[in-house]
Design a protein around this motif. Structure first.
Motif, PDB file in Angstrom:
ATOM      1  N   GLY A 345       0.797  -1.229   0.000  1.00 61.10           N
ATOM      2  CA  GLY A 345       0.000   0.000   0.000  1.00 61.10           C
ATOM      3  C   GLY A 345       0.823   1.270   0.000  1.00 61.10           C
ATOM      4  O   GLY A 345       0.289   2.350  -0.223  1.00 61.10           O
ATOM      5  N   ARG A 346       2.124   1.155   0.289  1.00 63.07           N
ATOM      6  CA  ARG A 346       3.031   2.309   0.354  1.00 63.07           C
ATOM      7  C   ARG A 346       2.566   3.315   1.409  1.00 63.07           C
ATOM      8  O   ARG A 346       2.607   4.529   1.229  1.00 63.07           O
ATOM      9  N   VAL A 347       2.122   2.771   2.546  1.00 60.70           N
ATOM     10  CA  VAL A 347       1.777   3.569   3.725  1.00 60.70           C
ATOM     11  C   VAL A 347       2.608   3.038   4.891  1.00 60.70           C
ATOM     12  O   VAL A 347       2.565   1.834   5.190  1.00 60.70           O
ATOM     13  N   ALA A 348       3.376   3.907   5.517  1.00 59.63           N
ATOM     14  CA  ALA A 348       4.196   3.501   6.650  1.00 59.63           C
ATOM     15  C   ALA A 348       3.447   3.806   7.948  1.00 59.63           C
ATOM     16  O   ALA A 348       3.184   4.973   8.265  1.00 59.63           O
ATOM     17  N   VAL A 349       3.068   2.746   8.661  1.00 58.92           N
ATOM     18  CA  VAL A 349       2.491   2.855   9.997  1.00 58.92           C
ATOM     19  C   VAL A 349       3.347   1.999  10.926  1.00 58.92           C
ATOM     20  O   VAL A 349       4.146   1.179  10.466  1.00 58.92           O
ATOM     21  N   ASN A 350       3.196   2.174  12.219  1.00 62.27           N
ATOM     22  CA  ASN A 350       3.987   1.391  13.161  1.00 62.27           C
ATOM     23  C   ASN A 350       3.407  -0.002  13.331  1.00 62.27           C
ATOM     24  O   ASN A 350       2.201  -0.161  13.537  1.00 62.27           O
ATOM     25  N   SER A 351       4.265  -1.007  13.280  1.00 69.73           N
ATOM     26  CA  SER A 351       3.860  -2.360  13.625  1.00 69.73           C
ATOM     27  C   SER A 351       3.453  -2.416  15.089  1.00 69.73           C
ATOM     28  O   SER A 351       4.103  -1.808  15.960  1.00 69.73           O
ATOM     29  N   GLY A 352       2.410  -3.182  15.392  1.00 75.36           N
ATOM     30  CA  GLY A 352       1.993  -3.326  16.777  1.00 75.36           C
ATOM     31  C   GLY A 352       2.878  -4.252  17.589  1.00 75.36           C
ATOM     32  O   GLY A 352       2.836  -4.227  18.825  1.00 75.36           O
ATOM     33  N   LEU A 353       3.700  -5.071  16.932  1.00 75.25           N
ATOM     34  CA  LEU A 353       4.467  -6.082  17.652  1.00 75.25           C
ATOM     35  C   LEU A 353       5.393  -5.511  18.729  1.00 75.25           C
ATOM     36  O   LEU A 353       5.449  -6.034  19.845  1.00 75.25           O
ATOM     37  N   PRO A 354       6.139  -4.417  18.455  1.00 75.66           N
ATOM     38  CA  PRO A 354       7.042  -3.905  19.487  1.00 75.66           C
ATOM     39  C   PRO A 354       6.326  -3.287  20.696  1.00 75.66           C
ATOM     40  O   PRO A 354       6.979  -2.957  21.689  1.00 75.66           O
ATOM     41  N   PHE A 355       4.994  -3.143  20.630  1.00 73.93           N
ATOM     42  CA  PHE A 355       4.243  -2.552  21.735  1.00 73.93           C
ATOM     43  C   PHE A 355       3.950  -3.576  22.835  1.00 73.93           C
ATOM     44  O   PHE A 355       3.314  -3.243  23.831  1.00 73.93           O
ATOM     45  N   GLY A 356       4.409  -4.809  22.651  1.00 70.30           N
ATOM     46  CA  GLY A 356       4.257  -5.819  23.693  1.00 70.30           C
ATOM     47  C   GLY A 356       2.963  -6.600  23.577  1.00 70.30           C
ATOM     48  O   GLY A 356       2.299  -6.609  22.535  1.00 70.30           O
ATOM     49  N   THR A 357       2.595  -7.264  24.656  1.00 74.73           N
ATOM     50  CA  THR A 357       1.390  -8.087  24.684  1.00 74.73           C
ATOM     51  C   THR A 357       0.180  -7.274  24.228  1.00 74.73           C
ATOM     52  O   THR A 357      -0.050  -6.166  24.700  1.00 74.73           O
TER      53      THR A 357
END
Length: 386
Positions: A345-357
């Motif tokens: 999609g060529r949209v950069a959003v933050n991955s949720g994985l580094p936010f923990g559980t």
């Protein structure tokens, strides 16, 4: 340059923004819409520009001095939050909020001690705590994305039984969910902390960015929080991340702890940053109010766009910050939908994985941009599924 009462989120074009050299604009190719790192697409408030410009003209680029920043924050707290308990003599300037968190944790914990966090939460909490040789201990938010006081008490109890000195790193308002903790919730936190001997360190960097009509409650203002420590800054509210400065604030029962902070920590903030933050808090409230109105419009816009174009996404509009936490698990994009949104999609959003559980299958999207950019981003994200 727009006036300080105009919506700053509508002031700049993408062409103008792509001239910026910061991380947000230089990490990805130009065909990517960057809606990830916590920088806003705004011009600076007029009082901030004037303060920095005048400092340059004076050659006033030495080391920071004095208490003007703390005095400006105390005035802002009294006016915006109806809190007159921010005592200038119980403050200290620190390089930025996360380095301030590190220094506060050094004061109240030792190597190997537990530091409790509420995931999904700002990823640097994990990185900085681990780098400090403390042990991250999770007390996840509830399904409503609010503090789960029963879970928090259980973790506090276990940490107390384990020995050592435990601290609770409270994110208030919460990043990434935008949750604003109530006075009742924070009072309950303070009571639990005192019962189990846990020291509270509150990251309140997003405090100026609360939705109109919602009340931000400083942690140190609630009963029982006298031994708490807080980190505050104008950085997020006025988009000043590149002008490093923050304040550590101690409750009456933590004054002696703050006094033990090494004197050299105060050499780390930028003097020009201190001048900019002071001007923002003292004279930049009209600009902030215009920003808050624009962010509120953007929250409503995103909610409508998701309902129309991406109905599988679950989104609870936050009460604070310029961030949106999107539950994309129903889209079938796996644990890291941000990877697909970027690649296809060529949209950069933050991955949720580094936010923990609780972060798997989620993304964090930055709302601090023009409405047209949000519209295009959602269009691109929806196209990924077609």
């Amino acid at each position: 340059m727009t006036g300080d009462t105009d919506n700053p989120l509508r002031a700049l074009t993408l062409a103008q923004l792509r001239r910026r050299t910061s991380m947000k604009w230089r990490t990805y190719p130009e065909d990517v819409l960057p809606l990830w790192v916590a920088e806003m697409d705004v011009p600076l408030a007029g009082p901030v520009v004037r303060a920095v410009t005048e400092a340059m003209e004076r050659g006033d680029t030495g080391y920071p001095s004095g208490t003007a920043y703390a005095e400006a924050l105390a005035g802002f707290a009294g006016e915006r939050w109806r809190w007159d308990g921010l005592a200038v003599e119980r403050t200290a300037i620190v390089p930025d909020v996360m380095l301030g968190v590190v220094e506060m944790l050094k004061l109240v914990t030792g190597p190997g001690d537990p530091v409790i966090v509420n995931p999904p939460v700002y990823p640097p909490f994990y990185a900085f705590v681990t780098h400090l040789d403390r042990r991250v201990t999770e007390a996840p938010l509830g399904p409503d994305l609010r503090l789960d006081l029963a879970a928090l008490e259980d973790v506090f109890r276990r940490c107390a039984r384990g020995g050592g000195r435990a601290a609770y790193l409270l994110c208030s308002p919460h990043n990434p969910t935008g949750t604003v903790h109530t006075a009742g919730e924070l009072t309950a936190v303070a009571a639990l902390a005192e019962r189990y001997g846990v020291r509270v360190v509150a990251d309140e960097i997003h405090a100026p960015l609360v939705t109109p009509g919602v009340r931000f409650v400083p942690y140190l203002s609630v009963p029982g929080a006298e031994r708490g420590l807080s980190l505050m800054s104008a950085s997020k509210g006025w988009n000043l991340a590149g002008l490093k400065a923050a304040l550590a604030v101690a409750g009456p029962g933590a004054a002696a702890d703050l006094a033990r902070m090494p004197e050299e920590v105060g050499h780390g903030p930028s003097h020009v940053g201190v001048l900019a933050h002071t001007a923002a808090l003292r004279d930049g409230t009209a600009w902030l109010d215009a920003l808050l109105a624009g962010l509120d419009d953007n929250r409503r816009l995103l909610t409508a766009l998701l309902a129309e174009r991406l109905p599988g996404v679950v989104h609870r509009a936050g009460e604070a910050t310029f961030l949106a936490w999107l539950d994309c698990r129903a889209l079938g994009l796996g644990d890291d939908p941000a990877e697909t949104f970027l690649g296809r999609g060529r949209v950069a959003v933050n991955s949720g994985l580094p936010f923990g559980t609780g972060g798997a299958g989620h993304v964090r999207l930055n709302l601090g941009t023009a409405p047209e950019v949000i519209e295009e981003a959602v269009r691109r994200m929806a196209a990924v599924l077609s």
